[in-house]
Design a protein around this motif. Structure first.
Motif, PDB file in Angstrom:
ATOM      1  N   ASP A 119       0.993  -1.310  -0.042  1.00  0.00           N
ATOM      2  CA  ASP A 119       0.009   0.065   0.156  1.00  0.00           C
ATOM      3  C   ASP A 119       0.928   1.317  -0.111  1.00  0.00           C
ATOM      4  OD1 ASP A 119      -2.242   1.771   0.123  1.00  0.00           O
ATOM      5  OD2 ASP A 119      -2.826   1.094   1.969  1.00  0.00           O
ATOM      6  N   VAL A 120       1.914   1.123   0.793  1.00  0.00           N
ATOM      7  CA  VAL A 120       2.887   2.398   0.947  1.00  0.00           C
ATOM      8  C   VAL A 120       3.682   2.533  -0.367  1.00  0.00           C
ATOM      9  CG1 VAL A 120       4.946   3.175   2.050  1.00  0.00           C
ATOM     10  CG2 VAL A 120       2.805   2.622   3.306  1.00  0.00           C
ATOM     11  N   ALA A 121       4.006   1.544  -0.948  1.00  0.00           N
ATOM     12  CA  ALA A 121       5.097   1.354  -2.092  1.00  0.00           C
ATOM     13  C   ALA A 121       4.618   1.545  -3.279  1.00  0.00           C
ATOM     14  CB  ALA A 121       5.845  -0.176  -2.019  1.00  0.00           C
ATOM     15  N   VAL A 122       3.274   1.237  -3.452  1.00  0.00           N
ATOM     16  CA  VAL A 122       2.677   1.305  -4.959  1.00  0.00           C
ATOM     17  C   VAL A 122       1.782   2.545  -4.887  1.00  0.00           C
ATOM     18  CG1 VAL A 122       1.626   0.156  -6.852  1.00  0.00           C
ATOM     19  CG2 VAL A 122       3.239  -1.158  -5.269  1.00  0.00           C
ATOM     20  N   PRO A 123       1.902   3.600  -5.706  1.00  0.00           N
ATOM     21  CA  PRO A 123       0.971   4.813  -5.829  1.00  0.00           C
ATOM     22  C   PRO A 123      -0.311   4.024  -6.724  1.00  0.00           C
ATOM     23  CG  PRO A 123       3.255   5.330  -6.254  1.00  0.00           C
ATOM     24  CD  PRO A 123       3.390   3.960  -6.077  1.00  0.00           C
ATOM     25  N   GLY A 124      -1.290   4.662  -6.224  1.00  0.00           N
ATOM     26  CA  GLY A 124      -2.599   4.119  -6.895  1.00  0.00           C
ATOM     27  C   GLY A 124      -3.233   3.020  -6.300  1.00  0.00           C
ATOM     28  N   LEU A 168      -3.753  -3.535  -7.072  1.00  0.00           N
ATOM     29  CA  LEU A 168      -2.876  -2.440  -7.546  1.00  0.00           C
ATOM     30  C   LEU A 168      -3.261  -1.923  -8.848  1.00  0.00           C
ATOM     31  CD1 LEU A 168       0.335  -4.851  -6.703  1.00  0.00           C
ATOM     32  CD2 LEU A 168      -0.922  -3.157  -5.159  1.00  0.00           C
ATOM     33  N   PRO A 169      -2.609  -0.911  -9.454  1.00  0.00           N
ATOM     34  CA  PRO A 169      -2.982  -0.203 -10.580  1.00  0.00           C
ATOM     35  C   PRO A 169      -2.949  -1.212 -11.866  1.00  0.00           C
ATOM     36  CG  PRO A 169      -1.608   1.224  -9.287  1.00  0.00           C
ATOM     37  CD  PRO A 169      -1.595  -0.079  -8.591  1.00  0.00           C
ATOM     38  N   ASP A 170      -1.974  -2.104 -11.753  1.00  0.00           N
ATOM     39  CA  ASP A 170      -2.060  -3.096 -12.928  1.00  0.00           C
ATOM     40  C   ASP A 170      -2.989  -4.089 -12.805  1.00  0.00           C
ATOM     41  OD1 ASP A 170      -0.924  -4.849 -11.181  1.00  0.00           O
ATOM     42  OD2 ASP A 170       0.948  -5.280 -12.220  1.00  0.00           O
ATOM     43  N   GLY A 171      -3.792  -4.140 -12.115  1.00  0.00           N
ATOM     44  CA  GLY A 171      -5.035  -5.307 -12.060  1.00  0.00           C
ATOM     45  C   GLY A 171      -4.563  -6.394 -11.055  1.00  0.00           C
ATOM     46  N   THR A 172      -3.451  -6.419 -10.456  1.00  0.00           N
ATOM     47  CA  THR A 172      -3.008  -7.290  -9.533  1.00  0.00           C
ATOM     48  C   THR A 172      -3.781  -7.055  -8.071  1.00  0.00           C
ATOM     49  OG1 THR A 172      -0.939  -7.996 -10.462  1.00  0.00           O
ATOM     50  CG2 THR A 172      -1.015  -8.605  -8.271  1.00  0.00           C
ATOM     51  N   ALA A 173      -4.197  -8.188  -7.379  1.00  0.00           N
ATOM     52  CA  ALA A 173      -4.599  -8.084  -6.274  1.00  0.00           C
ATOM     53  C   ALA A 173      -3.812  -8.757  -5.044  1.00  0.00           C
ATOM     54  CB  ALA A 173      -6.059  -8.742  -6.095  1.00  0.00           C
ATOM     55  N   VAL A 174      -3.459  -7.860  -4.004  1.00  0.00           N
ATOM     56  CA  VAL A 174      -2.906  -8.498  -2.878  1.00  0.00           C
ATOM     57  C   VAL A 174      -3.810  -9.034  -1.850  1.00  0.00           C
ATOM     58  CG1 VAL A 174      -0.708  -8.118  -1.353  1.00  0.00           C
ATOM     59  CG2 VAL A 174      -0.872  -7.242  -3.496  1.00  0.00           C
ATOM     60  N   VAL A 175      -3.652 -10.287  -1.378  1.00  0.00           N
ATOM     61  CA  VAL A 175      -4.396 -10.769  -0.292  1.00  0.00           C
ATOM     62  C   VAL A 175      -3.464 -11.259   0.650  1.00  0.00           C
ATOM     63  CG1 VAL A 175      -6.399 -12.102   0.433  1.00  0.00           C
ATOM     64  CG2 VAL A 175      -6.179 -11.517  -1.663  1.00  0.00           C
ATOM     65  N   GLU A 176      -3.567 -10.808   2.159  1.00  0.00           N
ATOM     66  CA  GLU A 176      -2.898 -11.491   3.086  1.00  0.00           C
ATOM     67  C   GLU A 176      -3.363 -12.344   4.130  1.00  0.00           C
ATOM     68  OE1 GLU A 176      -1.412  -9.056   7.290  1.00  0.00           O
ATOM     69  OE2 GLU A 176      -0.476  -8.057   5.150  1.00  0.00           O
ATOM     70  N   LEU A 177      -2.851 -13.294   4.220  1.00  0.00           N
ATOM     71  CA  LEU A 177      -3.450 -14.338   5.170  1.00  0.00           C
ATOM     72  C   LEU A 177      -3.684 -14.039   6.653  1.00  0.00           C
ATOM     73  CD1 LEU A 177      -3.214 -18.203   5.086  1.00  0.00           C
ATOM     74  CD2 LEU A 177      -3.093 -16.927   7.241  1.00  0.00           C
ATOM     75  N   ALA A 178      -2.812 -13.202   6.949  1.00  0.00           N
ATOM     76  CA  ALA A 178      -2.749 -12.670   8.511  1.00  0.00           C
ATOM     77  C   ALA A 178      -3.837 -11.727   8.659  1.00  0.00           C
ATOM     78  CB  ALA A 178      -1.488 -11.967   8.815  1.00  0.00           C
ATOM     79  N   ALA A 180     -11.623 -14.886  -3.140  1.00  0.00           N
ATOM     80  CA  ALA A 180     -12.798 -15.083  -4.075  1.00  0.00           C
ATOM     81  C   ALA A 180     -13.167 -13.616  -4.438  1.00  0.00           C
ATOM     82  CB  ALA A 180     -13.824 -15.897  -3.407  1.00  0.00           C
ATOM     83  N   ALA A 181     -13.269 -12.924  -3.344  1.00  0.00           N
ATOM     84  CA  ALA A 181     -13.809 -11.282  -3.457  1.00  0.00           C
ATOM     85  C   ALA A 181     -12.870 -10.215  -4.255  1.00  0.00           C
ATOM     86  CB  ALA A 181     -13.811 -10.627  -2.230  1.00  0.00           C
ATOM     87  N   ALA A 182     -11.506 -10.957  -4.385  1.00  0.00           N
ATOM     88  CA  ALA A 182     -10.729 -10.177  -5.299  1.00  0.00           C
ATOM     89  C   ALA A 182     -10.893 -10.641  -6.936  1.00  0.00           C
ATOM     90  CB  ALA A 182      -9.303 -10.277  -4.903  1.00  0.00           C
ATOM     91  N   LEU A 183     -11.126 -11.798  -7.015  1.00  0.00           N
ATOM     92  CA  LEU A 183     -11.314 -12.420  -8.234  1.00  0.00           C
ATOM     93  C   LEU A 183     -12.881 -11.929  -9.020  1.00  0.00           C
ATOM     94  CD1 LEU A 183     -10.325 -16.110  -7.837  1.00  0.00           C
ATOM     95  CD2 LEU A 183      -9.058 -14.284  -9.105  1.00  0.00           C
ATOM     96  N   ASP A 184     -13.650 -11.916  -7.824  1.00  0.00           N
ATOM     97  CA  ASP A 184     -14.904 -11.442  -8.446  1.00  0.00           C
ATOM     98  C   ASP A 184     -14.840  -9.922  -8.677  1.00  0.00           C
ATOM     99  OD1 ASP A 184     -16.304 -13.799  -7.709  1.00  0.00           O
ATOM    100  OD2 ASP A 184     -16.774 -13.357  -5.914  1.00  0.00           O
ATOM    101  N   ALA A 185     -14.075  -9.245  -8.190  1.00  0.00           N
ATOM    102  CA  ALA A 185     -13.798  -7.901  -8.548  1.00  0.00           C
ATOM    103  C   ALA A 185     -13.057  -7.679  -9.804  1.00  0.00           C
ATOM    104  CB  ALA A 185     -13.255  -6.970  -7.508  1.00  0.00           C
ATOM    105  N   GLY A 186     -12.415  -8.566 -10.318  1.00  0.00           N
ATOM    106  CA  GLY A 186     -11.954  -8.663 -11.676  1.00  0.00           C
ATOM    107  C   GLY A 186     -10.250  -8.509 -11.724  1.00  0.00           C
ATOM    108  N   ALA A 187      -9.763  -9.250 -10.448  1.00  0.00           N
ATOM    109  CA  ALA A 187      -8.383  -9.326 -10.288  1.00  0.00           C
ATOM    110  C   ALA A 187      -7.698 -10.057 -11.647  1.00  0.00           C
ATOM    111  CB  ALA A 187      -7.973  -9.676  -9.098  1.00  0.00           C
ATOM    112  N   THR A 188      -6.425  -9.419 -12.263  1.00  0.00           N
ATOM    113  CA  THR A 188      -6.060 -10.132 -13.195  1.00  0.00           C
ATOM    114  C   THR A 188      -4.931 -10.912 -12.747  1.00  0.00           C
ATOM    115  OG1 THR A 188      -4.638  -8.310 -13.850  1.00  0.00           O
ATOM    116  CG2 THR A 188      -6.719  -8.392 -14.840  1.00  0.00           C
ATOM    117  N   GLY A 189      -4.554 -10.927 -11.601  1.00  0.00           N
ATOM    118  CA  GLY A 189      -3.437 -11.753 -10.986  1.00  0.00           C
ATOM    119  C   GLY A 189      -3.735 -11.540  -9.496  1.00  0.00           C
TER     120      GLY A 189
END
Length: 371
Positions: free
Chosen positions: A55-60, A83-93, A119-128
């Motif tokens: 979140d801090v490292a990637v603008p947008g 992330l701006p490129d369509g990738t979703a980051v999901v943290e188990l913790a 599943a929520a990230a994929l449903d929102a259209g995450a490309t990675g």
């Protein structure tokens, strides 16, 4: 002459965030060397704080709040990051971590909420997907997460097994054909754990006690994972990719690595992925020294965790690496200097009670070593 110093610690788990530790180390350093330039780059390795680091490292980047079923069965408010490129980051913790356990329950904790967030990230259209899997409260082999994504795990009568490792004891059949297709950008597992699924260095034996398991319960956890490997590894499970239990990293997050690999995910070094997002290699190349650290520096730290990754960047750049850790339980070879918060505070209890105070003291102690 003034130095440029990059401050890139991991979080001190259960005590202070990486951002707080980095700020405290920098404040302590500046109290001794006020003319130096401090560059803060709080790090993560796929565990707690990975979402914050991206979140801090990637603008947008955009956080998406979500409520999921926590590892103890209660609702948990969490989030995932796009992330701006369509990738979703999901943290188990965030969804299924130890911090959500009012009391440790090694046999019953599960990863279902982690799967809900994916599943929520994929449903929102995450490309990675980038899946940070450190900090797990469970040893369920990732079955909870896969079940939330559409996989089926049943007992001999065809009834769904209960969540958690306890349910693995009745596992007789599985069907992964209901899992969603992998997104175009793939699924990468961010973890610096190289343990296999089973055995003396496996998920149950090494990490079970950290999740509250007694020796007898460790044996039970191992038995459940053996049963899971036997069912998924038989080559007869629809939709499952073949994965050897001995695959390095299969034991990460209580075997969640194994379950995600069976979906088709790929392992990726967590520290390097976060470091690349932060631009840490380039920052280190312009620095005169780097400070890194974590809550406990031990023999596992050398296996690709944040201090090992950052110190390697420093060696590649020909500059000294300095270590600050809550406790130091291993040789600090490769570091020009090291400071233990527990030693400075006169004990672990004092260091954990006031981590930022003693991180400032550690930063000052490390600055005093510069000649």
């Amino acid at each position: 002459m003034p130095y440029t110093v990059v401050v890139a610690p991991d979080s001190f788990k259960g005590s202070a965030t990486a951002t707080a530790v980095a700020g405290a180390l920098a404040a302590g350093w500046s109290s001794v060397r006020p003319d130096d330039r401090l560059v803060l780059a709080p790090m993560a390795d796929g565990g707690e704080g990975t979402l914050d680091a991206f979140d801090v490292a990637v603008p947008g980047s955009v956080r998406h709040p979500i409520t999921v079923l926590g590892p103890a069965g209660a609702a948990v408010d969490a989030s995932w990051l796009s992330l701006p490129d369509g990738t979703a980051v999901v943290e188990l913790a965030e969804t299924s971590g130890l911090s959500h356990m009012p009391a440790l329950a090694p046999l019953d904790a599960h990863t279902f909420g982690f799967g809900q967030a994916i599943a929520a990230a994929l449903d929102a259209g995450a490309t990675g997907l980038l899946l940070a899997i450190g900090g797990s409260a469970s040893t369920d082999g990732g079955v909870g997460a896969l079940a939330a994504l559409g996989a089926r795990f049943a007992d001999a009568t065809g009834r769904p097994i209960r969540l958690g490792n306890r349910g693995l004891g009745t596992l007789a059949r599985a069907d992964l054909s209901g899992l969603p297709a992998l997104p175009p950008g793939g699924v990468r597992i961010l973890s610096d754990v190289t343990n296999p699924l089973l055995g003396t260095t496996g998920a149950a034996a090494v990490f079970g006690p950290q999740k509250g398991a007694t020796p007898e319960q460790v044996a039970g956890l191992e038995s459940g994972l053996v049963r899971l490997a036997r069912v998924l590894g038989g080559g007869q499970v629809p939709g499952a990719r073949p994965v050897r239990p001995g695959t390095p990293g299969a034991g990460a997050a209580g075997g969640t690595g194994y379950g995600l690999l069976a979906w088709g995910a790929q392992l990726a070094p967590g520290s390097a992925a976060v470091g690349d997002a932060l631009g840490l290699p380039a920052l280190v190349r312009t620095a005169d020294a780097v400070i890194t650290g974590e809550g406990r520096f031990d023999t596992q730290s050398a296996a690709g965790k944040v201090p090992a990754y950052v110190s390697q960047l420093a060696r590649d750049g020909g500059i000294p690496a300095l270590l600050a850790a809550g406790a130091i339980d291993a040789e600090t070879e490769g570091f020009a200097a090291a400071a233990s918060l527990s030693a400075l505070a006169g004990g672990a209890e004092g260091a954990m009670a006031e981590p930022e105070r003693w991180a400032r003291a550690a930063g000052a102690a490390l600055a005093a070593t510069v000649r």
